[in-house]
Write a protein that holds these residues in place. Structure first.
Motif, PDB file in Angstrom:
ATOM      1  N   GLU A   9       0.836  -1.228   0.048  1.00  0.00           N
ATOM      2  CA  GLU A   9      -0.057   0.106   0.051  1.00  0.00           C
ATOM      3  C   GLU A   9       0.836   1.188  -0.055  1.00  0.00           C
ATOM      4  O   GLU A   9       0.556   2.057  -1.015  1.00  0.00           O
ATOM      5  CB  GLU A   9      -0.905   0.034   1.275  1.00  0.00           C
TER       6      GLU A   9
ATOM      7  N   SER B 198      -4.993   2.557  -1.542  1.00  0.00           N
ATOM      8  CA  SER B 198      -5.829   2.200  -0.326  1.00  0.00           C
ATOM      9  C   SER B 198      -5.520   0.745  -0.497  1.00  0.00           C
ATOM     10  O   SER B 198      -5.352  -0.003  -1.345  1.00  0.00           O
ATOM     11  CB  SER B 198      -7.138   2.690  -0.430  1.00  0.00           C
ATOM     12  N   LYS B 199      -6.052   0.198   0.854  1.00  0.00           N
ATOM     13  CA  LYS B 199      -6.147  -1.305   0.818  1.00  0.00           C
ATOM     14  C   LYS B 199      -7.051  -1.921  -0.190  1.00  0.00           C
ATOM     15  O   LYS B 199      -6.923  -3.030  -0.705  1.00  0.00           O
ATOM     16  CB  LYS B 199      -6.785  -1.535   2.343  1.00  0.00           C
TER      17      LYS B 199
END
Length: 90
Positions: A44, A50-51
């Motif tokens: 990340e 983002s995740k």
């Protein structure tokens, strides 16, 4: 007259960029079958995504049979399960 449309400023989704980068790493031999990729948090940060975006890319890689994930171990246990061959060069 050419039927080719040239588009400028085409935005590529972040997860596609991550997918393409990891695929390129495989082509270049950075990772080999059985190698583990870096953990989710590291990826990340490395990709500045983002995740959710990272997981989209990982799921595409998994669907394409390029990586696998051991259930319960998280993305830290991602393993390369097959090669992507470079095109033949004469």
């Amino acid at each position: 007259m050419d039927n080719i449309i040239k588009e400028k400023n085409v935005k590529i989704p972040l997860y596609v960029t991550v997918y393409e980068t990891i695929t390129q790493w495989l082509r270049e031999g950075k990772y080999k079958p059985g190698d583990k990729l870096s953990g989710e948090n590291i990826l990340e940060e490395q990709f500045q995504v983002s995740k959710g975006r990272l997981r989209q890319a990982m799921l595409l890689l998994q669907e394409d049979g390029l990586i696998s994930n051991q259930q319960g171990k998280g993305w830290n246990m991602i393993r390369i399960i097959r090669f992507i061959f470079k095109p033949f060069e004469a």
